[in-house]
Design an enzyme around this catalytic site. Structure first.
Site, PDB file in Angstrom:
ATOM      1  N   SER A   1      13.727  21.706  40.900  1.00 29.71           N
ATOM      2  CA  SER A   1      12.852  21.704  39.725  1.00 29.71           C
ATOM      3  C   SER A   1      11.397  21.681  40.165  1.00 29.71           C
ATOM      4  O   SER A   1      11.026  20.984  41.110  1.00 29.71           O
ATOM      5  CB  SER A   1      13.141  20.471  38.868  1.00 29.71           C
ATOM      6  OG  SER A   1      12.142  20.325  37.878  1.00 29.71           O
TER       7      SER A   1
ATOM      8  N   TYR B   1       7.820  26.695  35.913  1.00 28.46           N
ATOM      9  CA  TYR B   1       7.197  26.857  34.598  1.00 28.46           C
ATOM     10  C   TYR B   1       5.904  27.606  34.883  1.00 28.46           C
ATOM     11  O   TYR B   1       4.989  27.057  35.518  1.00 28.46           O
ATOM     12  CB  TYR B   1       6.853  25.500  33.981  1.00 28.46           C
ATOM     13  CG  TYR B   1       8.035  24.694  33.485  1.00 28.46           C
ATOM     14  CD1 TYR B   1       8.737  25.100  32.347  1.00 28.46           C
ATOM     15  CD2 TYR B   1       8.429  23.534  34.124  1.00 28.46           C
ATOM     16  CE1 TYR B   1       9.808  24.353  31.876  1.00 28.46           C
ATOM     17  CE2 TYR B   1       9.507  22.776  33.652  1.00 28.46           C
ATOM     18  CZ  TYR B   1      10.187  23.200  32.524  1.00 28.46           C
ATOM     19  OH  TYR B   1      11.237  22.463  32.061  1.00 28.46           O
TER      20      TYR B   1
ATOM     21  N   THR C   1      11.635  29.321  33.861  1.00 29.09           N
ATOM     22  CA  THR C   1      12.113  28.747  32.601  1.00 29.09           C
ATOM     23  C   THR C   1      11.221  29.227  31.465  1.00 29.09           C
ATOM     24  O   THR C   1      10.011  28.979  31.471  1.00 29.09           O
ATOM     25  CB  THR C   1      12.108  27.209  32.693  1.00 29.09           C
ATOM     26  OG1 THR C   1      12.925  26.837  33.813  1.00 29.09           O
ATOM     27  CG2 THR C   1      12.673  26.575  31.432  1.00 29.09           C
TER      28      THR C   1
ATOM     29  N   LYS D   1      15.348  31.819  32.904  1.00 28.80           N
ATOM     30  CA  LYS D   1      16.226  30.742  32.404  1.00 28.80           C
ATOM     31  C   LYS D   1      15.825  30.428  30.968  1.00 28.80           C
ATOM     32  O   LYS D   1      14.677  30.068  30.708  1.00 28.80           O
ATOM     33  CB  LYS D   1      16.051  29.497  33.288  1.00 28.80           C
ATOM     34  CG  LYS D   1      16.796  28.263  32.807  1.00 28.80           C
ATOM     35  CD  LYS D   1      16.714  27.152  33.849  1.00 28.80           C
ATOM     36  CE  LYS D   1      17.543  25.945  33.492  1.00 28.80           C
ATOM     37  NZ  LYS D   1      16.895  25.044  32.545  1.00 28.80           N
TER      38      LYS D   1
ATOM     39  N   HIS E   1      18.822  24.769  27.908  1.00 25.47           N
ATOM     40  CA  HIS E   1      18.139  23.611  28.496  1.00 25.47           C
ATOM     41  C   HIS E   1      18.959  22.334  28.236  1.00 25.47           C
ATOM     42  O   HIS E   1      18.412  21.250  28.059  1.00 25.47           O
ATOM     43  CB  HIS E   1      16.737  23.488  27.885  1.00 25.47           C
ATOM     44  CG  HIS E   1      15.672  23.010  28.820  1.00 25.47           C
ATOM     45  ND1 HIS E   1      14.636  23.799  29.256  1.00 25.47           N
ATOM     46  CD2 HIS E   1      15.466  21.806  29.394  1.00 25.47           C
ATOM     47  CE1 HIS E   1      13.838  23.097  30.045  1.00 25.47           C
ATOM     48  NE2 HIS E   1      14.319  21.882  30.151  1.00 25.47           N
TER      49      HIS E   1
HETATM   50  C1  LIG Z   1      17.216  15.091  33.055  1.00 22.89           C
HETATM   51  C2  LIG Z   1      17.076  16.584  32.936  1.00 22.89           C
HETATM   52  C3  LIG Z   1      15.942  17.195  33.436  1.00 22.89           C
HETATM   53  C4  LIG Z   1      15.793  18.573  33.350  1.00 22.89           C
HETATM   54  N1  LIG Z   1      14.708  19.152  33.919  1.00 22.89           N
HETATM   55  C5  LIG Z   1      14.584  20.491  33.897  1.00 22.89           C
HETATM   56  C6  LIG Z   1      13.498  21.112  34.539  1.00 22.89           C
HETATM   57  O1  LIG Z   1      12.644  20.471  35.150  1.00 22.89           O
HETATM   58  N2  LIG Z   1      13.397  22.459  34.448  1.00 22.89           N
HETATM   59  C7  LIG Z   1      14.326  23.228  33.787  1.00 22.89           C
HETATM   60  O2  LIG Z   1      14.197  24.438  33.738  1.00 22.89           O
HETATM   61  N3  LIG Z   1      15.384  22.647  33.197  1.00 22.89           N
HETATM   62  C8  LIG Z   1      15.542  21.317  33.241  1.00 22.89           C
HETATM   63  N4  LIG Z   1      16.630  20.731  32.657  1.00 22.89           N
HETATM   64  C9  LIG Z   1      17.686  21.582  32.070  1.00 22.89           C
HETATM   65  C10 LIG Z   1      18.755  21.926  33.124  1.00 22.89           C
HETATM   66  O3  LIG Z   1      18.260  22.820  34.063  1.00 22.89           O
HETATM   67  C11 LIG Z   1      20.001  22.565  32.516  1.00 22.89           C
HETATM   68  O4  LIG Z   1      19.629  23.687  31.767  1.00 22.89           O
HETATM   69  C12 LIG Z   1      20.843  21.643  31.646  1.00 22.89           C
HETATM   70  O5  LIG Z   1      20.799  20.310  32.101  1.00 22.89           O
HETATM   71  C13 LIG Z   1      22.271  22.139  31.649  1.00 22.89           C
HETATM   72  O6  LIG Z   1      23.072  21.385  30.823  1.00 22.89           O
HETATM   73  P1  LIG Z   1      24.035  20.196  31.332  1.00 22.89           P
HETATM   74  O7  LIG Z   1      23.154  19.029  31.582  1.00 22.89           O
HETATM   75  O8  LIG Z   1      24.925  20.015  30.154  1.00 22.89           O
HETATM   76  O9  LIG Z   1      24.771  20.652  32.563  1.00 22.89           O
HETATM   77  C14 LIG Z   1      16.790  19.346  32.713  1.00 22.89           C
HETATM   78  C15 LIG Z   1      17.930  18.728  32.198  1.00 22.89           C
HETATM   79  C16 LIG Z   1      18.079  17.357  32.295  1.00 22.89           C
HETATM   80  C17 LIG Z   1      19.334  16.724  31.761  1.00 22.89           C
HETATM   81  C1  LIG Z   2       7.707  18.582  32.595  1.00 25.76           C
HETATM   82  C2  LIG Z   2       9.076  18.102  32.893  1.00 25.76           C
HETATM   83  C3  LIG Z   2      10.110  18.838  32.118  1.00 25.76           C
HETATM   84  C4  LIG Z   2      11.464  18.255  32.336  1.00 25.76           C
HETATM   85  C5  LIG Z   2      12.498  18.949  31.549  1.00 25.76           C
HETATM   86  O1  LIG Z   2      12.577  20.152  31.519  1.00 25.76           O
HETATM   87  C6  LIG Z   2      13.480  18.185  30.788  1.00 25.76           C
HETATM   88  O2  LIG Z   2      13.441  16.953  30.819  1.00 25.76           O
HETATM   89  O3  LIG Z   2      14.340  18.821  30.147  1.00 25.76           O
END
Ligand SMILES: Cc1cc2nc3c(=O)[nH]c(=O)nc-3n(C[C@H](O)[C@H](O)[C@H](O)COP(=O)(O)O)c2cc1C
Ligand SMILES: CCCCC(=O)C(=O)O
Length: 361
Positions: free
Chosen positions: A105, A135, A161, A229, A253
């Protein structure tokens, strides 16, 4: 005993500060989409073939030049040091040891260079598979420098993303008053290396003004494969093709951005259709079981990502926990393939999946 991914979530829940547990577990607004992701898989049934299996199944995949031991990759999740002191270092070691692709990330709490070094040290005999999630920042000079950093660190694909023109709103976070990282934790990739106040850390900007022109700009500024994404509309998938994008990670997401969008597995057939085999479509959201992986691959996904399961593994048992989560998914995938009469991932075809009649799933 950790028998499955859900066991890790239970232990993580007891270990974590409830505010951080909610940050990870939660979704946007009513969490309709968050629930839909898992339910989408549960509503699908598998229809196995018989008498055509193989003693050893092949789970390896090759994606955008990265070799992986299985079609399950680590979707990018922010702030790993929020749940474990070793943060992304532990995650990267576990992913490398498992031979899984890790998408780092942009909002990692360890700098991408250190994440890559930890992954390399874990598997000295081969190159670990690391991609970088971006991002796009309206400050293109900063974006370009960050892409260069990630590339030089050894990331071999960019996952941009595009579902975050503004940040989704988690009412759990609001109620809990969780707005900032605690003292001592930072988005290390956002640290000013040149210019600005040296050593200071920028805020990640979510910009509603991003457009396809930014994708074109990135295309001109990197030779790495670019995946988008968060594309959900088939028309946007077709636009992505026209803008020279190399792959899609079909994702909502994890239900954290726009609530009320469909589950990703429900959208998958339409998306696969829209790109017509010209670029790979990967999927994340709600994958918790080997059967989920098989369903997604049968419906045309090239691979799936897991977000929360990795964070639960990390919170519950650090590097070992992430290792075990990945191993469990691999074992379940292999077992499901055997039970489906599939000797390899190529044997997974859409006819193996049935929609459970309403009211019975
Ligand atoms: C705690 C957390 C932080 C995340 N941070 C990001 C991130 O920094 N960038 C991003 O593109 N997606 C982020 N996501 C989304 C994940 O990449 C992903 O799309 C999603 O968690 C998939 O679903 P799942 O948790 O059911 O496997 C985050 C998801 C969670 C749960
Ligand atoms: C700026 C951080 C974004 C984190 C994120 O994408 C999430 O928590 O789903």
């Amino acid at each position: 005993m950790f028998l499955n991914v859900r066991d890790f979530e239970e232990v993580a829940r007891t270990r974590l500060d409830p505010v951080y547990y909610d940050y990870v577990a939660g979704g946007a607004r009513d969490e309709v989409t968050l629930r839909a992701n898992e339910e989408g898989f549960q509503r699908l049934s598998l229809l196995p073939r018989v008498l055509r299996g193989r003693e050893k199944r092949e789970l390896d995949v090759s994606l955008f030049g990265s070799r992986a031991s299985m079609p399950v990759l680590l979707s990018p999740t922010a702030f790993h040091r929020l749940v474990h002191p070793e943060g992304e270092l532990a995650t990267a070691r576990a992913a490398a040891a498992a031979g899984a692709i890790m998408i780092v990330s942009m909002a990692s709490t360890v700098a991408v260079e250190e994440v890559a070094a930890a992954a390399r040290a874990a598997v000295p005999d081969r190159a670990p598979a690391l991609w970088f999630q971006l991002y796009l920042q309206p400050d293109l000079e900063f974006t370009e420098a960050l892409v260069r950093r990630a590339t030089e660190a050894g990331c071999t694909a960019l996952v941009v993303t595009v579902d975050s023109p503004v940040l989704g709103l988690s009412e759990r976070n609001k109620r809990n008053g969780f707005t900032d990282l605690p003292e001592g934790l930072r988005c290390e990739n956002l640290r000013e290396l040149r210019g600005g106040e040296p050593g200071s850390v920028r805020q990640i900007v979510m910009s509603p003004e991003l457009s396809w022109e930014h994708v074109d700009w990135l295309r001109r500024h990197t030779s790495l494969p670019i995946l988008l994404k968060g594309v959900l509309h088939p028309e946007d998938a077709r636009l992505a093709l026209r803008h020279g994008v190399d792959g899609l990670l079909l994702s909502n997401h994890g239900g954290r951005q726009l609530d009320s969008v469909p589950s990703t597995v429900d959208l998958l057939p339409e998306m696969v259709d829209a790109v017509g085999g010209r670029i790979p479509v990967l999927l994340d959201g709600g994958v918790r079981r080997g059967t989920d992986v098989v369903k997604a691959l049968a419906l045309g996904a090239a691979a799936v990502g897991v977000g929360r399961p990795v964070v639960w593994g990390l919170a519950a048992d650090g590097e070992r926990g992430v290792r075990r989560v990945l191993e469990l998914l691999r074992e379940e995938l292999d077992h499901t393939l055997a039970l489906c009469g599939a000797g390899s991932l190529r044997d997974l075809t859409p006819d193996l999946v049935r929609r459970t009649p309403a009211g019975r799933g």
